[in-house]
Design an enzyme around this catalytic site. Structure first.
Site, PDB file in Angstrom:
ATOM      1  N   GLY A   1     -33.260  -6.434  12.233  1.00  0.00           N
ATOM      2  CA  GLY A   1     -33.303  -5.492  10.668  1.00  0.00           C
ATOM      3  C   GLY A   1     -34.341  -6.478  10.025  1.00  0.00           C
ATOM      4  N   GLY A   2     -34.304  -6.854   8.936  1.00  0.00           N
ATOM      5  CA  GLY A   2     -34.993  -7.333   8.109  1.00  0.00           C
ATOM      6  C   GLY A   2     -36.809  -8.067   9.428  1.00  0.00           C
TER       7      GLY A   2
ATOM      8  N   GLU B   1     -23.134  -6.209  16.915  1.00  0.00           N
ATOM      9  CA  GLU B   1     -24.012  -6.085  15.965  1.00  0.00           C
ATOM     10  C   GLU B   1     -22.658  -6.689  14.475  1.00  0.00           C
ATOM     11  OE1 GLU B   1     -27.679  -4.275  14.954  1.00  0.00           O
ATOM     12  OE2 GLU B   1     -26.395  -3.241  13.691  1.00  0.00           O
TER      13      GLU B   1
ATOM     14  N   HIS C   1     -24.081   2.067  13.853  1.00  0.00           N
ATOM     15  CA  HIS C   1     -24.494   1.592  12.940  1.00  0.00           C
ATOM     16  C   HIS C   1     -23.195   1.133  12.204  1.00  0.00           C
ATOM     17  CE1 HIS C   1     -25.933  -1.199  10.751  1.00  0.00           C
ATOM     18  NE2 HIS C   1     -27.119  -1.934  11.689  1.00  0.00           N
TER      19      HIS C   1
ATOM     20  N   SER D   1     -28.994 -10.660  11.888  1.00  0.00           N
ATOM     21  CA  SER D   1     -29.705 -11.819  11.580  1.00  0.00           C
ATOM     22  C   SER D   1     -30.908 -12.460  12.790  1.00  0.00           C
ATOM     23  CB  SER D   1     -29.336 -13.483  10.645  1.00  0.00           C
ATOM     24  OG  SER D   1     -28.465 -12.483   9.771  1.00  0.00           O
TER      25      SER D   1
ATOM     26  N   ASN E   1     -34.918  -1.910  13.759  1.00  0.00           N
ATOM     27  CA  ASN E   1     -34.022  -0.911  12.813  1.00  0.00           C
ATOM     28  C   ASN E   1     -34.805  -0.813  11.751  1.00  0.00           C
ATOM     29  OD1 ASN E   1     -32.887   0.970  11.805  1.00  0.00           O
ATOM     30  ND2 ASN E   1     -30.614  -0.670  11.846  1.00  0.00           N
ATOM     31  N   TRP E   2     -35.600  -0.303  11.248  1.00  0.00           N
ATOM     32  CA  TRP E   2     -36.238  -0.705   9.711  1.00  0.00           C
ATOM     33  C   TRP E   2     -35.744  -0.075   8.183  1.00  0.00           C
ATOM     34  CZ3 TRP E   2     -41.890   2.495  10.301  1.00  0.00           C
ATOM     35  CH2 TRP E   2     -42.406   1.668  11.288  1.00  0.00           C
ATOM     36  N   LYS E   3     -34.118   0.513   8.739  1.00  0.00           N
ATOM     37  CA  LYS E   3     -33.537   1.190   7.854  1.00  0.00           C
ATOM     38  C   LYS E   3     -33.789   1.262   6.732  1.00  0.00           C
ATOM     39  CE  LYS E   3     -30.399  -2.781   9.077  1.00  0.00           C
ATOM     40  NZ  LYS E   3     -29.313  -3.917   8.284  1.00  0.00           N
TER      41      LYS E   3
ATOM     42  N   GLY F   1     -28.215  -8.923   8.141  1.00  0.00           N
ATOM     43  CA  GLY F   1     -28.690  -8.861   6.664  1.00  0.00           C
ATOM     44  C   GLY F   1     -28.265 -10.513   5.650  1.00  0.00           C
TER      45      GLY F   1
ATOM     46  N   GLU G   1     -24.019   0.351   8.837  1.00  0.00           N
ATOM     47  CA  GLU G   1     -23.839   0.437   7.963  1.00  0.00           C
ATOM     48  C   GLU G   1     -23.460   1.716   7.489  1.00  0.00           C
ATOM     49  OE1 GLU G   1     -27.280  -0.228   7.478  1.00  0.00           O
ATOM     50  OE2 GLU G   1     -27.018  -2.756   7.416  1.00  0.00           O
TER      51      GLU G   1
END
Ligand code: 13P
Length: 254
Positions: free
Chosen positions: A236-237, A169, A97, A215, A9-11, A175, A99
């Site tokens: 993500g990251g 999640e 998600h 993470s 997930n590049w966000k 993150g 977010e």
């Protein structure tokens, strides 16, 4: 067939050029996927067509949108519908998600509508659920995700629910560098699968991929993915680094 999945997930990260380079670096590493494995890149809307063309010849590599609107069409300036995503050939979409839930106030009810629209448009939704830290501290995470499932998902029939994927999640792990322990992840995944089994039967529950997100890194992926009910990760990251994400793909259950 229940699949093992490494999903990126590049966000809202990377320029178009950086995204293209990252995809190429990962694809050039030449990891061949088994029929029960998928690698999915959830990229920003403007990159979907480029990304789909980059993976077009690659067996098992897929592209996902990160969101869609809860209405089918209309005067919603700036929004993107499930139908639009379908008509450019994209087969996956992240729905719910944390977010989106937090910054765009997406409720379980809205997410139920999004799931319906994805399914009507032949898109596999990657439905995200998970609790915030305050809920975990009260040890109420099981009831909390149960409510998310009941209010967004459980109106679907057996055939529909087989077409979705779930990503657990925990918000406190996203993150933050703080990963759920293998035991915490397995416990929740097994809880989610048993909720699905109660509602739809064991055979249906066994077919649904449940990913862990929060993470995930090259250094912890293999341990997390080894748990029986953890069918890969939504990353993500660490998905923004080719080297990290390649190791995460390699960590999928054999
Ligand atoms: P991080 O891997 O950066 O914690 O993000 C997880 C996530 O939100 C994936 O959707």
């Amino acid at each position: 067939m229940r699949k093992q999945i490494a999903a990126a997930n590049w966000k809202m990260n990377l320029t178009y050029q950086q995204g293209e380079k990252l995809l190429n670096e990962i694809l050039e590493s030449g990891i061949e996927l088994r029929p029960d494995q998928n690698v999915i890149f959830a990229v920003p809307f403007p990159y979907l067509i480029m990304a789909a063309s980059a993976v077009a010849e690659e067996q098992g590599y897929e592209i996902s949108a990160q969101n869609c609107n809860d209405k089918s069409s209309g005067a919603y300036t700036g929004e993107v519908s499930a139908e639009m995503i379908h008509t450019i050939g994209i087969k996956y979409c992240i729905v719910g998600h944390s977010e989106r839930r937090e910054y765009h106030l997406e409720s379980n009810r809205i997410l139920a509508d999004k799931l319906n629209l994805c399914l009507q448009n032949f898109i596999t939704p990657i439905f995200c659920c998970g609790e915030a830290l305050v809920i975990r501290e009260k040890n109420e995470q099981n009831q909390f995700v149960q409510q998310q499932m009941e209010e967004s998902l459980f109106h679907l029939d057996k055939e529909q629910v087989k077409k979705i994927m779930i990503a657990y999640e925990p918000v406190w792990a996203i993150g933050t560098g703080k990963t759920a322990s293998t035991a915490q992840a397995q416990e929740m995944h097994s809880h989610l699968r048993s909720l699905l089994a109660e509602k739809y039967g064991k055979d249906v529950a066994e077919e649904i991929s449940i990913l862990y997100g929060g993470s995930v890194k090259a250094s912890n992926a293999a341990e997390l993915f080894a748990s029986p009910d953890v069918d890969g990760g939504l990353v993500g990251g660490a998905s923004l680094s080719a080297q990290e994400f390649i190791q995460i793909i390699k960590a999928l259950k054999q």
